[in-house]
Design an enzyme around this catalytic site. Structure first.
Site, PDB file in Angstrom:
ATOM      1  N   PHE A  16      61.074  -9.010  31.120  1.00 57.14           N
ATOM      2  CA  PHE A  16      62.438  -8.768  30.640  1.00 57.14           C
ATOM      3  C   PHE A  16      62.513  -9.063  29.145  1.00 57.14           C
ATOM      4  CE2 PHE A  16      66.442 -10.751  29.443  1.00 57.14           C
ATOM      5  CZ  PHE A  16      67.408  -9.929  29.972  1.00 57.14           C
ATOM      6  N   SER A  40      56.217 -12.455  33.590  1.00 58.25           N
ATOM      7  CA  SER A  40      57.606 -12.894  33.672  1.00 58.25           C
ATOM      8  C   SER A  40      58.330 -12.197  34.828  1.00 58.25           C
ATOM      9  CB  SER A  40      58.285 -12.655  32.314  1.00 58.25           C
ATOM     10  OG  SER A  40      59.552 -13.252  32.249  1.00 58.25           O
ATOM     11  N   MET A  41      59.354 -11.397  34.559  1.00 53.65           N
ATOM     12  CA  MET A  41      60.049 -10.696  35.639  1.00 53.65           C
ATOM     13  C   MET A  41      59.099  -9.875  36.485  1.00 53.65           C
ATOM     14  SD  MET A  41      63.857  -9.238  34.892  1.00 53.65           S
ATOM     15  CE  MET A  41      64.019  -8.760  36.609  1.00 53.65           C
ATOM     16  N   ASP A  95      56.319 -23.077  27.552  1.00 56.52           N
ATOM     17  CA  ASP A  95      57.145 -21.921  27.909  1.00 56.52           C
ATOM     18  C   ASP A  95      58.611 -22.342  27.879  1.00 56.52           C
ATOM     19  OD1 ASP A  95      58.509 -19.848  29.289  1.00 56.52           O
ATOM     20  OD2 ASP A  95      56.722 -19.365  30.450  1.00 56.52           O
ATOM     21  N   HIS A 111      56.196 -18.422  26.121  1.00 55.56           N
ATOM     22  CA  HIS A 111      56.364 -17.493  27.244  1.00 55.56           C
ATOM     23  C   HIS A 111      55.637 -16.178  27.006  1.00 55.56           C
ATOM     24  CE1 HIS A 111      58.371 -16.033  30.831  1.00 55.56           C
ATOM     25  NE2 HIS A 111      58.820 -14.977  30.181  1.00 55.56           N
TER      26      HIS A 111
END
Length: 285
Positions: free
Chosen positions: A33, A99-100, A228, A257
């Site tokens: 994202f 991530s997402m 992160d 991140h």
């Protein structure tokens, strides 16, 4: 540009944009994202010469894919992934998510099984469960996510700047791990995303993946930075690894991140070592 249709909204198809390069074992890349396939340029550059077919796609609402007003939940995201794997008839696939994108992988394996999948790589993962609840006291308070959603409603572009600052740990890493130009390029991609999808995805972050995690039966590599600032390491990767017997956690010291970009050499080395290593005998259960 190549597209796969995954549904329809009123009179318009919902099309998923994808890029398909090279030959060999398929590696499917699922971005974080609020970005797009562009996030993977450093991984594609490593995987192609190593002899892998790389397939990256834009999540609905992002990049060059359609921007419908609904479907921003992990059941739908996993169904979109299933359609892509089925339409392209991909087998023995390595799924790589950031991530997402790690949520799609986890929900897909939990719901559709591993018939087409050989291994999974989770970079800066969102599972197992971010939200603090009575049975998940390690999670994060709901009020934080409500604040994110209000910030997006008030000024999505200002929120995007704040997000990119956290994504890269920009204050510490500017001019060292990330250039101003790369920061700006990521911001521009995020700004072109669906406003509806950007907001709705925050709610999706609160998905409980614990049941899905318990169903994963392929080898898993987890890579995350311990600095992160988007998905806290103790709540995500560090907690996830013991839930996946036989999985491997690689902790990148001081990394943010955004490791597919800022720590690409480390990430690529770990991915290539993982996909070429013999599968653990106990991985499928």
């Amino acid at each position: 540009m190549p597209f796969i249709t995954v549904g329809a909204e009123n009179s318009a198809p919902i099309d998923i944009y994808y890029e398909d390069h090279g030959s060999g074992q398929s590696v499917v890349l699922i971005h974080g994202f609020p970005f797009s396939t562009a996030s993977w340029e450093k991984q594609v550059a490593a995987l192609l010469p190593a002899g892998y077919r790389t397939i990256a796609y834009d999540r609905r609402g992002f990049g060059n894919s359609s921007q419908p007003a609904s479907g921003y939940d992990y059941d739908t995201f996993a169904a979109d992934l299933d359609t892509i794997l089925t339409e392209l008839d991909l087998r023995d696939v390595v799924l790589v998510g950031h991530s997402m994108g790690t949520g799609e992988i986890t929900r897909y394996l939990g719901s559709y099984g591993s018939g087409r999948i050989s291994r999974a790589v989770l970079l800066s993962p969102i599972p197992p469960y971010l939200l603090k609840t009575p049975d998940n006291p390690q999670g994060v308070e709901r009020s934080l996510f409500d604040g994110f959603m209000q910030a997006i409603r008030d000024d999505r572009f200002a929120y995007l700047t704040s997000f990119c600052d956290s994504f890269f740990n920009y204050r510490q890493n500017r001019g060292r791990l990330v250039s101003e130009e790369a920061y700006r390029a990521h911001w521009n991609v995020g700004a072109q995303a669906s406003a509806i999808g950007t907001l709705a995805c925050v709610e999706a972050w609160l998905t409980d993946f614990r049941d899905d995690v318990s169903r994963i039966d392929v080898p898993v590599l987890i890579v995350q930075g311990d600095d992160d600032q988007v998905l806290p390491y103790p709540v995500t990767g560090q907690r996830l690894q013991p839930m996946l017997p036989g999985s491997r956690l690689v902790t990148l010291k001081g990394a943010p991140h955004s490791i597919p970009w800022t720590n690409a050499d480390d990430v690529n080395r770990e991915i290539l070592a993982f996909v070429t290593a013999p599968a653990p005998a106990m991985a499928r259960r």
